[in-house]
Design a protein around this motif. Sequence first.
Motif, PDB file in Angstrom:
ATOM      1  N   THR A   1       0.833  -1.204   0.000  1.00  0.00           N
ATOM      2  CA  THR A   1       0.000   0.000   0.000  1.00  0.00           C
ATOM      3  C   THR A   1       0.871   1.259   0.000  1.00  0.00           C
ATOM      4  O   THR A   1       0.616   2.197  -0.769  1.00  0.00           O
ATOM      5  N   SER A   2       1.893   1.289   0.865  1.00  0.00           N
ATOM      6  CA  SER A   2       2.770   2.466   0.911  1.00  0.00           C
ATOM      7  C   SER A   2       3.505   2.651  -0.416  1.00  0.00           C
ATOM      8  O   SER A   2       3.660   3.775  -0.895  1.00  0.00           O
ATOM      9  N   MET A   3       3.953   1.534  -0.990  1.00  0.00           N
ATOM     10  CA  MET A   3       4.609   1.601  -2.293  1.00  0.00           C
ATOM     11  C   MET A   3       3.651   2.201  -3.333  1.00  0.00           C
ATOM     12  O   MET A   3       4.018   3.082  -4.114  1.00  0.00           O
ATOM     13  N   ALA A   4       2.396   1.722  -3.326  1.00  0.00           N
ATOM     14  CA  ALA A   4       1.413   2.229  -4.284  1.00  0.00           C
ATOM     15  C   ALA A   4       1.132   3.712  -4.034  1.00  0.00           C
ATOM     16  O   ALA A   4       1.017   4.507  -4.979  1.00  0.00           O
ATOM     17  N   ALA A   5       1.028   4.104  -2.759  1.00  0.00           N
ATOM     18  CA  ALA A   5       0.770   5.513  -2.434  1.00  0.00           C
ATOM     19  C   ALA A   5       1.912   6.391  -2.954  1.00  0.00           C
ATOM     20  O   ALA A   5       1.680   7.518  -3.401  1.00  0.00           O
ATOM     21  N   SER A   6       3.126   5.860  -2.929  1.00  0.00           N
ATOM     22  CA  SER A   6       4.257   6.644  -3.452  1.00  0.00           C
ATOM     23  C   SER A   6       4.153   6.804  -4.972  1.00  0.00           C
ATOM     24  O   SER A   6       4.824   7.660  -5.549  1.00  0.00           O
ATOM     25  N   HIS A   7       3.312   6.000  -5.614  1.00  0.00           N
ATOM     26  CA  HIS A   7       3.006   6.167  -7.040  1.00  0.00           C
ATOM     27  C   HIS A   7       1.653   6.879  -7.224  1.00  0.00           C
ATOM     28  O   HIS A   7       1.034   6.769  -8.278  1.00  0.00           O
ATOM     29  N   GLU A   8       1.209   7.560  -6.183  1.00  0.00           N
ATOM     30  CA  GLU A   8      -0.061   8.311  -6.218  1.00  0.00           C
ATOM     31  C   GLU A   8      -1.239   7.443  -6.657  1.00  0.00           C
ATOM     32  O   GLU A   8      -2.058   7.836  -7.499  1.00  0.00           O
ATOM     33  N   ALA A   9      -1.310   6.246  -6.083  1.00  0.00           N
ATOM     34  CA  ALA A   9      -2.365   5.305  -6.466  1.00  0.00           C
ATOM     35  C   ALA A   9      -3.752   5.908  -6.235  1.00  0.00           C
ATOM     36  O   ALA A   9      -3.999   6.575  -5.228  1.00  0.00           O
TER      37      ALA A   9
ATOM     38  N   ALA B   1      -0.408   1.083  10.415  1.00  0.00           N
ATOM     39  CA  ALA B   1      -0.502   2.542  10.591  1.00  0.00           C
ATOM     40  C   ALA B   1       0.317   3.290   9.538  1.00  0.00           C
ATOM     41  O   ALA B   1      -0.105   4.342   9.038  1.00  0.00           O
ATOM     42  N   ALA B   2       1.485   2.748   9.188  1.00  0.00           N
ATOM     43  CA  ALA B   2       2.317   3.419   8.181  1.00  0.00           C
ATOM     44  C   ALA B   2       1.610   3.436   6.827  1.00  0.00           C
ATOM     45  O   ALA B   2       1.659   4.436   6.093  1.00  0.00           O
ATOM     46  N   GLY B   3       0.940   2.338   6.527  1.00  0.00           N
ATOM     47  CA  GLY B   3       0.193   2.270   5.264  1.00  0.00           C
ATOM     48  C   GLY B   3      -0.939   3.285   5.237  1.00  0.00           C
ATOM     49  O   GLY B   3      -1.182   3.945   4.218  1.00  0.00           O
ATOM     50  N   ILE B   4      -1.644   3.411   6.360  1.00  0.00           N
ATOM     51  CA  ILE B   4      -2.756   4.372   6.439  1.00  0.00           C
ATOM     52  C   ILE B   4      -2.227   5.799   6.255  1.00  0.00           C
ATOM     53  O   ILE B   4      -2.806   6.600   5.510  1.00  0.00           O
ATOM     54  N   GLN B   5      -1.103   6.093   6.908  1.00  0.00           N
ATOM     55  CA  GLN B   5      -0.530   7.434   6.790  1.00  0.00           C
ATOM     56  C   GLN B   5      -0.134   7.737   5.339  1.00  0.00           C
ATOM     57  O   GLN B   5      -0.381   8.834   4.831  1.00  0.00           O
TER      58      GLN B   5
ATOM     59  N   MET C   1      -1.491   6.520   2.659  1.00  0.00           N
ATOM     60  CA  MET C   1      -2.719   6.720   1.874  1.00  0.00           C
ATOM     61  C   MET C   1      -3.272   8.120   2.096  1.00  0.00           C
ATOM     62  O   MET C   1      -3.713   8.785   1.158  1.00  0.00           O
ATOM     63  N   LYS C   2      -3.252   8.540   3.356  1.00  0.00           N
ATOM     64  CA  LYS C   2      -3.760   9.879   3.693  1.00  0.00           C
ATOM     65  C   LYS C   2      -2.965  10.948   2.933  1.00  0.00           C
ATOM     66  O   LYS C   2      -3.538  11.863   2.344  1.00  0.00           O
ATOM     67  N   GLU C   3      -1.645  10.807   2.940  1.00  0.00           N
ATOM     68  CA  GLU C   3      -0.798  11.821   2.297  1.00  0.00           C
ATOM     69  C   GLU C   3      -0.970  11.819   0.779  1.00  0.00           C
ATOM     70  O   GLU C   3      -0.898  12.868   0.137  1.00  0.00           O
ATOM     71  N   ALA C   4      -1.206  10.640   0.201  1.00  0.00           N
ATOM     72  CA  ALA C   4      -1.317  10.548  -1.264  1.00  0.00           C
ATOM     73  C   ALA C   4      -2.743  10.768  -1.761  1.00  0.00           C
ATOM     74  O   ALA C   4      -2.967  10.890  -2.969  1.00  0.00           O
ATOM     75  N   GLY C   5      -3.730  10.809  -0.826  1.00  0.00           N
ATOM     76  CA  GLY C   5      -5.126  10.937  -1.258  1.00  0.00           C
ATOM     77  C   GLY C   5      -5.661   9.649  -1.871  1.00  0.00           C
ATOM     78  O   GLY C   5      -6.606   9.662  -2.658  1.00  0.00           O
TER      79      GLY C   5
ATOM     80  N   LEU D   1     -10.891  -0.335  10.041  1.00  0.00           N
ATOM     81  CA  LEU D   1     -11.890   0.680   9.703  1.00  0.00           C
ATOM     82  C   LEU D   1     -11.761   1.940  10.554  1.00  0.00           C
ATOM     83  O   LEU D   1     -11.754   3.059  10.026  1.00  0.00           O
ATOM     84  N   GLN D   2     -11.645   1.750  11.876  1.00  0.00           N
ATOM     85  CA  GLN D   2     -11.620   2.928  12.738  1.00  0.00           C
ATOM     86  C   GLN D   2     -10.375   3.779  12.484  1.00  0.00           C
ATOM     87  O   GLN D   2     -10.440   5.005  12.491  1.00  0.00           O
ATOM     88  N   ASP D   3      -9.243   3.128  12.238  1.00  0.00           N
ATOM     89  CA  ASP D   3      -8.012   3.880  11.967  1.00  0.00           C
ATOM     90  C   ASP D   3      -8.112   4.634  10.636  1.00  0.00           C
ATOM     91  O   ASP D   3      -7.608   5.754  10.508  1.00  0.00           O
ATOM     92  N   LEU D   4      -8.759   4.018   9.648  1.00  0.00           N
ATOM     93  CA  LEU D   4      -8.969   4.706   8.362  1.00  0.00           C
ATOM     94  C   LEU D   4      -9.879   5.918   8.564  1.00  0.00           C
ATOM     95  O   LEU D   4      -9.625   7.000   8.026  1.00  0.00           O
ATOM     96  N   ARG D   5     -10.948   5.713   9.361  1.00  0.00           N
ATOM     97  CA  ARG D   5     -11.850   6.843   9.680  1.00  0.00           C
ATOM     98  C   ARG D   5     -11.080   7.966  10.376  1.00  0.00           C
ATOM     99  O   ARG D   5     -11.196   9.135  10.000  1.00  0.00           O
ATOM    100  N   ASP D   6     -10.320   7.588  11.414  1.00  0.00           N
ATOM    101  CA  ASP D   6      -9.612   8.596  12.208  1.00  0.00           C
ATOM    102  C   ASP D   6      -8.637   9.390  11.343  1.00  0.00           C
ATOM    103  O   ASP D   6      -8.423  10.584  11.554  1.00  0.00           O
ATOM    104  N   ALA D   7      -8.046   8.716  10.363  1.00  0.00           N
ATOM    105  CA  ALA D   7      -7.076   9.381   9.486  1.00  0.00           C
ATOM    106  C   ALA D   7      -7.769  10.205   8.396  1.00  0.00           C
ATOM    107  O   ALA D   7      -7.123  10.984   7.694  1.00  0.00           O
TER     108      ALA D   7
END
Length: 411
Positions: free
Chosen positions: A252-260, A271-275, A277-281, A302-308
Motif C-alpha cells: 500500500t505504501s509503495m502504491a501511495a508513493s506512485h499516487e495510487a 498505521a504506516a500504510g494508512i498514513q 494513503m492519507k498523504e497521497a489521497g 476501519l476505525q483507523d482509516l476513519r480517524d485518518a
Amino acid sequence: MTRGRAVLSNLTAATMSADADGYGLIQNAAIAIEADKICWVGPLEELPEDWQDVPRTDLNGRLATPSFIDCHTHIVYGGSRAREFEMRLNGATYEEIARSGGGIRSTVAATRAAGEDELLADALPRVDALLAEGVTLLEIKSGYGLDLETELKMLRVARRIGELRPVKVVTTFLGAHALPPEYEGRSDAYISFVCDEVLPAVQAEKLADAVDAFCEGIAFSPEQVSRVFDRAQALGLPVKIHSEQLSNLGGTSMAASHEALSADHLEYLDAAGIQSMKEAGTVAVLLPGAFYFLRETQHPPLQDLRDAGVPIAIATDANPGSSPLTSLLLCMNMACTLFRMTPQEALAGITRNAARALGQAEACGTLEAGKQANIAIWDVREPAELAYRIGFNPLNRLFFLGEDITKTQAN
Ligand SMILES: [Zn+2]
C-alpha cells in the motif's frame, strides 16, 4: 426519455455531497436536469424562476441517490468455479481441487480458450444483475489472460460492455494478477514481459484507463509491482493495487508513493500504510464479498482509516474464485454487518468515494449541480433501508446521463 430540460420533483434527495453532513438529505426536494447534467438540487420551494415552467416528473416522495458505482470487479472471465465450490464443501482438499484443474489457473485456461463473443455473452448477465440495482459506472479488470492476446481480448470485451449497455465502463489492466503456468519459477521474467510487451500493447490500443497489480505472497512483491507502476506512469496511466489482503507486505505504501487512485482489500494494513494513503489521497476500497466468501477473520482497520480521514469505498470484487457477488445492495449490507461500517458510509462507499477511487469524482458520485445526471430513485422511506434489507431491490427508476433508462436496461 428525459433529454432536454426536466425537473424531478416530490422526492427526498440524499445528495451525498462532501460538503453536507451525513447523507446530505433534502426533504421535499427537486432536481433540475439539462441534457446529461444536473443543473440544480434543492427544496422544491426554492426552485429557480427559470425552471418553473419546465415539465415535472412527480416521484411521490421517493428517495433519490446518486446512481451506484462498482469500482472493483473482475466480471469478465471464462468458465465457472461452482464445481470447485461444491468439491470443497464435499470435503475435497486444496490439493485435490488443484489436481482436478481448479483455482485461478482453471479460470485462466477457460478465459484463454473462450472467444471474445463467448466472454461477452458470459459477462453480460452478471453485468445486468449489477445494473438492475442502479449501477451506471462500472470498473472491469483484465487479469485472467496473463498473456498478450487474452489480456487484450478481456479489455476489448470490457469496452464492448460499455457500448452495449447503458453504463460507463472504466477498464483496468491487471496483467500482474497471478503468475501464469508457463512462467513458473520465473516471476521477474513475467514482470518484464508485462512491462515491456503487454502494457505498451494495451496502451497502443487505449484499452485501459488504469493499471492494477496483486501484491501478495502468493502473487507479486512490492518491488515487482513497483516496476509495473513505473512503466504505467511512464505511459501516463494511473495505478491502483490489491494489497494487504492476506499479509502485510507494504504494498500500500509503495502504491501511495506512485499516487495510487486506490488500495483495495487492506485487511492487514498497518498505521504506516494508512498514513501513506492519507498523504497521497489514495482511496481505501474494502471488499466485504471476498471477506465473506473466504470466511476471513482479520478485519480491515476501519476505525483507523476513519480517524485518518482516508476516504473509504466498497465494491463487489465480482470474480469467480473469491467473490461471486453481483449485488451492491448486498455489498452494502455486508459492509455494515461484517465490517461495522455505518449505512451512510456504505452508501458513500458506492457513490462519492467510489467515483473518487476511479478518478471520476469531478463527473459523478453525488447529486450536485454540474455533475452528470446519474440518479437512482428508490421505493424506500430512508437511505438506511438500502443497507438494512437483505435480498431486496427497491429500485424504482434509473437515470443515466439525464436519460430515464429504467425500461431499457437489463434486457
Ligand atoms: Zn480484486
